[in-house]
Motif scaffolding. Structure first.
Motif, short mmCIF file in Angstrom:
data_model
loop_
_atom_site.label_atom_id
_atom_site.label_comp_id
_atom_site.label_asym_id
_atom_site.label_seq_id
_atom_site.Cartn_x
_atom_site.Cartn_y
_atom_site.Cartn_z
N LEU A 69 0.84 -1.19 0.00
CA LEU A 69 0.00 0.00 0.00
C LEU A 69 0.88 1.24 0.00
N THR A 70 0.54 2.22 -0.83
CA THR A 70 1.28 3.48 -0.85
C THR A 70 0.37 4.69 -0.68
N PHE A 71 -0.95 4.49 -0.92
CA PHE A 71 -1.93 5.57 -0.84
C PHE A 71 -1.55 6.75 -1.73
N GLY A 72 -0.96 6.42 -2.88
CA GLY A 72 -0.61 7.45 -3.84
C GLY A 72 0.66 8.21 -3.52
N SER A 73 1.37 7.78 -2.49
CA SER A 73 2.58 8.49 -2.07
C SER A 73 3.82 7.72 -2.52
N GLU A 74 4.98 8.27 -2.16
CA GLU A 74 6.24 7.60 -2.47
C GLU A 74 6.63 6.60 -1.39
N HIS A 75 5.82 6.51 -0.35
CA HIS A 75 6.16 5.67 0.79
C HIS A 75 5.50 4.29 0.69
N GLU A 76 6.18 3.28 1.25
CA GLU A 76 5.58 1.97 1.44
C GLU A 76 5.14 1.87 2.90
N PHE A 77 4.10 1.09 3.16
CA PHE A 77 3.54 1.00 4.50
C PHE A 77 3.63 -0.41 5.05
N ALA A 78 3.92 -0.47 6.35
CA ALA A 78 3.95 -1.75 7.07
C ALA A 78 2.76 -1.79 8.02
N LEU A 79 2.33 -3.00 8.37
CA LEU A 79 1.25 -3.19 9.33
C LEU A 79 1.87 -3.61 10.66
N VAL A 80 1.63 -2.82 11.69
CA VAL A 80 2.22 -3.12 13.00
C VAL A 80 1.13 -3.19 14.05
N GLN A 81 1.47 -3.85 15.14
CA GLN A 81 0.52 -4.01 16.24
C GLN A 81 1.25 -3.94 17.56
N TRP A 82 0.67 -3.19 18.50
CA TRP A 82 1.24 -3.06 19.83
C TRP A 82 0.38 -3.85 20.81
N ARG A 83 1.00 -4.77 21.51
CA ARG A 83 0.28 -5.59 22.50
C ARG A 83 0.53 -5.02 23.89
N LEU A 84 -0.53 -4.71 24.59
CA LEU A 84 -0.37 -4.09 25.90
C LEU A 84 0.35 -5.00 26.88
N ASN A 85 0.18 -6.31 26.72
CA ASN A 85 0.82 -7.22 27.68
C ASN A 85 2.28 -7.51 27.35
N SER A 86 2.80 -6.91 26.25
CA SER A 86 4.21 -7.13 25.92
C SER A 86 5.03 -5.84 25.91
N LEU A 87 4.38 -4.71 26.20
CA LEU A 87 5.11 -3.45 26.27
C LEU A 87 6.02 -3.48 27.49
N ASP A 88 7.28 -3.07 27.33
CA ASP A 88 8.22 -3.17 28.44
C ASP A 88 8.35 -1.85 29.19
N SER A 89 9.17 -1.86 30.22
CA SER A 89 9.30 -0.71 31.12
C SER A 89 9.83 0.52 30.40
N ARG A 90 10.67 0.33 29.38
CA ARG A 90 11.23 1.48 28.67
C ARG A 90 10.14 2.28 27.96
N PHE A 91 9.17 1.55 27.41
CA PHE A 91 8.07 2.20 26.72
C PHE A 91 7.21 2.99 27.71
N TYR A 92 6.86 2.35 28.83
CA TYR A 92 6.04 3.03 29.83
C TYR A 92 6.79 4.20 30.46
N ASN A 93 8.10 4.05 30.63
CA ASN A 93 8.89 5.15 31.18
C ASN A 93 8.89 6.34 30.23
N TRP A 94 8.99 6.07 28.92
CA TRP A 94 8.94 7.13 27.92
C TRP A 94 7.59 7.84 27.97
N LEU A 95 6.52 7.08 28.17
CA LEU A 95 5.19 7.67 28.22
C LEU A 95 4.95 8.45 29.51
N GLY A 96 5.73 8.14 30.55
CA GLY A 96 5.49 8.76 31.84
C GLY A 96 4.41 8.07 32.63
N ILE A 97 4.14 6.78 32.29
CA ILE A 97 3.13 6.00 33.01
C ILE A 97 3.84 5.20 34.09
#
Length: 420
Positions: free
Chosen positions: A170-198
């Motif tokens: 998928l490019t949606f008419g742009s020069e970019h290619e797109f990837a499909l990603v998914q974030w699982r709440l039960n696999s997010l680590d401490s670094r991610f939560y620390n960055w968020l300030g949670i």
């Protein structure tokens, strides 16, 4: 993947989430829909002309649209969130995501996401905090979206995303290619939560001597521009006999080695590997002043007093900071100066890494240096203290604050000049 949700329930949870996130608003009125639509048509759609942008898709019965605006009401960012499969991420890819995961996990979809250049890092953090807290409040386990393929390393490293498809075609008419990603709440680590300030209910490990011994060689071999700027600013406030508390590999000592107003330098550190490297560095510099290092805890040093002292990026590892500050205070002569610098909760190591990589990409020790920095801050019991609390502490042991600011490390460092 269609979710058993209604918009009233989503809006109710979203209202609670946004009460703790400054600046993000929900599109509710028709006028807001038109403003966001015009914003997307002016900036987003020209970049991705195949993506539909009009009032009918901005705010539907199965989606919400968020936005931010500046002080004069100009929209600066927007994103859509949907709980209907296929409304934002094309249905064919939502079906493939289900096959890849081999389960029926419910998911929130995010899309039509655009942030203007001003305060982009802060807004990105606020939005992801919103996504995570909304999903958690709705008891949804995953968040799914399309991202530019070139941004996948960022999402894997910082956000711990699962990459379901690296190139969706998928490019949606742009020069970019797109990837499909998914974030699982039960696999997010401490670094991610620390960055968020949670704040998480975790019990991080305490710092060990082995941590610093392992860190010694990468630390001594890498000198970033922001480190150098910090050391140079600290050096401006030092004279006479100087003590460096938590000296590491004595980078401050090396900097002071040809400074004529410095009579002597003593570096104190609990890591034997740091001290060994410090000795090597001092010897190679052939300093014009007297320089030495001491292996041991700061609180155990009582051999001499100092006209000036410095401690850069050591405080956060002290198990009893008030006791350590009091001991340092007792070692400094009346009229002496103490320069203290330590990270606060706004420290963004990913942003600093992005800046440093441009100058250090060829350094063979840089990757290890980066990994240890992330580990020491995010996986140990690091005391990332706010400036107001730090000022209270230094004043409580007797220091007078001569100057303080947060101009280093993109606002992520408290810098204080203290006197006795």
């Amino acid at each position: 993947m269609n979710l058993p949700l209604n918009k009233d329930k989503v809006l109710s949870r979203l209202e609670k989430v946004l009460s703790n996130i400054s600046g993000i608003k929900v599109v509710t009125a028709t006028n807001d829909e038109l403003r966001v639509c015009n914003f997307l048509k002016g900036i987003y759609q020209p970049l991705f002309p195949a993506i539909q942008v009009n009032e009918t898709v901005i705010n539907t019965d199965t989606s919400v649209c968020l936005y931010t605006e500046d002080a004069v009401g100009v929209i600066t960012s927007t994103v859509s969130i949907s709980w209907l499969s296929g409304e934002i991420v094309p249905e064919v890819w939502m079906e493939k995501a289900a096959l890849i995961n081999k389960n029926n996990d419910v998911t929130l979809q995010v899309g039509r996401f655009y942030i203007g250049g001003v305060k982009g890092q802060s807004l990105l953090k606020w939005y992801f905090k919103c996504f995570v807290e909304l999903a958690d409040a709705l008891e949804i386990s995953t968040i799914t979206g399309l991202v530019k393929s070139k941004d996948v390393p960022l999402h894997e490293a910082r956000f711990k995303a699962d990459v379901l498809a690296r190139n969706t075609q998928l490019t949606f008419g742009s020069e970019h290619e797109f990837a499909l990603v998914q974030w699982r709440l039960n696999s997010l680590d401490s670094r991610f939560y620390n960055w968020l300030g949670i704040v998480q209910n975790t019990n991080p490990e305490t710092f060990t001597a082995q941590d610093w011994d392992d860190y010694a060689r990468p630390f001594s071999s890498v000198q970033t521009q922001v480190q150098q700027e910090l050391q140079q600013e600290a050096a401006k406030h030092l004279k006479g006999n100087v003590g460096d508390f938590g000296c590491g590999s004595a980078k401050v000592g090396v900097l002071l080695s040809d400074n004529e107003i410095i009579e002597s330098y003593i570096g104190i550190d609990a890591s034997i590997e740091m001290i060994n490297i410090a000795r090597e560095s001092i010897k190679k510099m052939e300093p014009i002043n007297e320089q030495s290092v001491y292996h041991g805890f700061i609180e155990d040093y009582n051999l001499t007093s100092f006209d000036g002292a410095v401690s850069l990026n050591s405080y956060y590892s002290w198990p009893n900071p008030l006791d350590t500050l009091k001991h340092i205070y007792n070692l400094i002569k009346v009229g002496g100066t103490f320069v203290l610098a330590t990270p606060n909760k706004r420290l963004d190591l990913i942003l600093l890494d992005k800046q440093a990589k441009k100058e250090l990409i060829g350094n063979p020790f840089y990757n290890k240096f980066r990994e240890y920095n992330l580990m020491l801050i995010n996986e140990r019991d690091a005391n990332l203290v706010e400036m107001t609390e730090l000022i209270k502490q230094v004043q409580s042991v007797g220091f007078k604050v001569e100057a303080c600011h947060q101009e280093f490390y993109c606002g992520g460092l408290n810098f204080l000049v203290l006197s006795k």
